[in-house]
Scaffold this motif. Sequence first.
Motif, mmCIF file in Angstrom:
data_model
loop_
_atom_site.group_PDB
_atom_site.id
_atom_site.type_symbol
_atom_site.label_atom_id
_atom_site.label_comp_id
_atom_site.label_asym_id
_atom_site.label_seq_id
_atom_site.Cartn_x
_atom_site.Cartn_y
_atom_site.Cartn_z
ATOM 1 N N PRO A 40 15.884 -43.699 -5.913
ATOM 2 C CA PRO A 40 15.098 -42.490 -5.631
ATOM 3 C C PRO A 40 15.822 -41.187 -5.942
ATOM 4 C CG PRO A 40 15.841 -43.533 -3.593
ATOM 5 C CD PRO A 40 16.130 -44.499 -4.696
ATOM 6 N N CYS A 41 17.126 -41.153 -5.745
ATOM 7 C CA CYS A 41 17.881 -39.918 -5.966
ATOM 8 C C CYS A 41 17.858 -39.515 -7.442
ATOM 9 C CB CYS A 41 19.322 -40.096 -5.481
ATOM 10 S SG CYS A 41 20.368 -38.660 -5.739
ATOM 11 N N VAL A 42 18.166 -40.460 -8.318
ATOM 12 C CA VAL A 42 18.187 -40.170 -9.755
ATOM 13 C C VAL A 42 16.767 -39.914 -10.258
ATOM 14 C CG1 VAL A 42 18.785 -41.070 -12.031
ATOM 15 C CG2 VAL A 42 20.287 -41.505 -10.090
ATOM 16 N N ALA A 43 15.798 -40.660 -9.734
ATOM 17 C CA ALA A 43 14.405 -40.468 -10.149
ATOM 18 C C ALA A 43 13.938 -39.059 -9.808
ATOM 19 C CB ALA A 43 13.509 -41.502 -9.477
ATOM 20 N N LEU A 44 14.320 -38.564 -8.640
ATOM 21 C CA LEU A 44 13.920 -37.225 -8.227
ATOM 22 C C LEU A 44 14.541 -36.163 -9.123
ATOM 23 C CD1 LEU A 44 12.154 -35.935 -6.048
ATOM 24 C CD2 LEU A 44 14.202 -35.704 -4.635
ATOM 25 N N LYS A 45 15.799 -36.360 -9.488
ATOM 26 C CA LYS A 45 16.454 -35.421 -10.410
ATOM 27 C C LYS A 45 15.747 -35.424 -11.764
ATOM 28 C CE LYS A 45 20.851 -34.307 -12.670
ATOM 29 N NZ LYS A 45 20.125 -33.763 -13.812
ATOM 30 N N MET A 46 15.407 -36.613 -12.240
ATOM 31 C CA MET A 46 14.704 -36.740 -13.518
ATOM 32 C C MET A 46 13.372 -36.004 -13.480
ATOM 33 S SD MET A 46 13.162 -40.215 -15.178
ATOM 34 C CE MET A 46 12.027 -40.383 -13.781
ATOM 35 N N VAL A 47 12.633 -36.140 -12.387
ATOM 36 C CA VAL A 47 11.343 -35.478 -12.264
ATOM 37 C C VAL A 47 11.510 -33.968 -12.256
ATOM 38 C CG1 VAL A 47 9.401 -35.097 -10.691
ATOM 39 C CG2 VAL A 47 10.199 -37.402 -11.138
ATOM 40 N N GLY A 48 12.533 -33.491 -11.566
ATOM 41 C CA GLY A 48 12.785 -32.067 -11.551
ATOM 42 C C GLY A 48 13.120 -31.525 -12.933
ATOM 43 N N ASP A 49 13.928 -32.269 -13.672
ATOM 44 C CA ASP A 49 14.271 -31.856 -15.047
ATOM 45 C C ASP A 49 13.041 -31.891 -15.952
ATOM 46 O OD1 ASP A 49 16.884 -31.563 -14.229
ATOM 47 O OD2 ASP A 49 17.555 -33.493 -15.045
ATOM 48 N N THR A 50 12.207 -32.903 -15.755
ATOM 49 C CA THR A 50 11.036 -33.070 -16.618
ATOM 50 C C THR A 50 9.986 -31.998 -16.364
ATOM 51 O OG1 THR A 50 11.381 -35.479 -16.691
ATOM 52 C CG2 THR A 50 9.181 -34.660 -17.247
ATOM 53 N N THR A 51 9.721 -31.706 -15.103
ATOM 54 C CA THR A 51 8.682 -30.729 -14.766
ATOM 55 C C THR A 51 9.214 -29.301 -14.762
ATOM 56 O OG1 THR A 51 9.126 -30.972 -12.390
ATOM 57 C CG2 THR A 51 7.446 -32.411 -13.354
ATOM 58 N N LYS A 52 10.539 -29.173 -14.891
ATOM 59 C CA LYS A 52 11.173 -27.846 -14.886
ATOM 60 C C LYS A 52 10.842 -27.074 -13.624
ATOM 61 C CE LYS A 52 10.720 -27.738 -19.940
ATOM 62 N NZ LYS A 52 10.037 -29.048 -20.008
ATOM 63 N N SER A 53 10.761 -27.815 -12.519
ATOM 64 C CA SER A 53 10.437 -27.169 -11.249
ATOM 65 C C SER A 53 11.672 -26.457 -10.709
ATOM 66 C CB SER A 53 9.961 -28.214 -10.232
ATOM 67 O OG SER A 53 10.941 -29.209 -10.036
ATOM 68 N N PRO A 54 11.486 -25.380 -9.934
ATOM 69 C CA PRO A 54 12.628 -24.648 -9.373
ATOM 70 C C PRO A 54 13.480 -25.553 -8.502
ATOM 71 C CG PRO A 54 10.589 -23.413 -9.116
ATOM 72 C CD PRO A 54 10.203 -24.787 -9.567
ATOM 73 N N GLN A 55 14.770 -25.361 -8.549
ATOM 74 C CA GLN A 55 15.677 -26.184 -7.754
ATOM 75 C C GLN A 55 15.669 -25.725 -6.311
ATOM 76 O OE1 GLN A 55 17.346 -28.936 -9.047
ATOM 77 N NE2 GLN A 55 16.000 -28.448 -10.760
ATOM 78 N N LEU A 56 15.668 -26.700 -5.394
ATOM 79 C CA LEU A 56 15.671 -26.374 -3.972
ATOM 80 C C LEU A 56 17.075 -25.961 -3.530
ATOM 81 C CD1 LEU A 56 13.497 -29.315 -2.624
ATOM 82 C CD2 LEU A 56 12.791 -26.988 -3.078
#
Length: 458
Positions: free
Chosen positions: A442-458
């Motif tokens: 889940p940790c790596v998957a969440l990072k991947m999703v953030g990179d893919t969607t270019k969502s702001p970092q928390l």
Amino acid sequence: MKRSVAQLVILCLMVSCTNGETKAVRSNSDGSEAWGYVEVRPKAHMFWWHYKSPYRVEDPSKPWPIILWLQGGPGASGVGIGNFQEVGPLDTFLKPRNSTWLKKADLLFVDSPVGAGYSFVEEKELYVKSDEEAAKDLTTLLQQLFNKNQILNQSPLYIVAESYGGKIAVKLGLSVINAVQSGKLKLHLGGVVLGDSWISPEDFVFSWGPLLNYVSRLDYNGMELSNSLAEKIRKQLKNGEYVAATETWMELESIISLHSNSVDFYNFMLDSGMDPLSLTTSEETRKENRILKKYSRYLNDLRSVNSVDEGDLDTLMNGVIKKKLKIIPKDLVWGNNSGNVFTAMQSDFMRSTIEGVDELLAKGIDVTIYNGQLDVICSTSGTEAWVRKLKWEGLQEFTKMEREPLYCENDRTTTRGFTKSFKNLHFYWILGAGHFVPVDEPCVALKMVGDTTKSPQL
């Protein structure tokens, strides 16, 4: 005038209803959830559930990425499996999920094709028979949800698919592009994400024997039997015998199960029957619990049900969730995978969708591929094989590139995967994960999703 249950459901999408279990599409007072049915064709009803992310770090009125999650099967329930077992805000115990993808985007779950999960058809002849038909239904749903909602249609939509859902995602991406260009759909397509996706069945079945032999789940004789049936499938596909190829695929899985002592096709480290979907969550921080518990406040009075505490998805979806939603027909029994949907699509099951991926890339759409190291059914080696068949102009440069390692947050002591990108093609190799990457890593998957969607970092 007396109306059928289905007619009442559709009527109640537009007005407030109080009779029986039927109720209008609704949202919580803070706007965090909404759900309902769209009649994508006469007598064909598709269920959707939209979560607005509580983790937005910008002005809520500004565009925020939206993930449309497509489950596999075909016929598996995204509203059930993807939502409660993989990336939604709550797990099957109705407890907050620390790794929810809401941290990076809004989530839109659908039960697609119609007949899966809470979606239903009033006549069996209305089941879709191809990926194109499934994509057309989904496009109709998106038109209903996005066209009159300015916040939605200005936000980038990422079509994220798992397993067979990847084939439909490719067709949907192309359908969305056409609908947008023709003015029929107001939507910004951010990209298509293919997670352990059944894009090229031929490449996958040829990967099974060598992979399982290499990790000692098949001996040489078992591998030879596997390769022989894979060759039979290749010939059937070449001759256009798609239903026969699906039947041989079933035979191949049985042969492999027999000779491997029932290897789990979703994780070669496991035996079949060992549930690859974790039903537990990691320890959440108090802040995260406060944020996510808004999604369970309507369920608090129902959580004393023992079966919910046991985390059984079928009981959950046919019990407290059905009661919460209020618009599900009383006679509809939720199932995690519809045999009727699979049977209706049997002639399309073994068709390749490589050309569709090529078309997406040629149109400049971002395509992200991720694969779990331990997956069998959609193995990494099979995925790499079909990627090498792409005719995309950037493939040669992509192939030459070195990969970058992936880590979990600030921990640089353990390699959790690799990634590389060239132009609009992105690939993630996820170590230690099987078919269900968001659950296993889940940790790596969440990072991947953030990179893919270019969502702001928390």
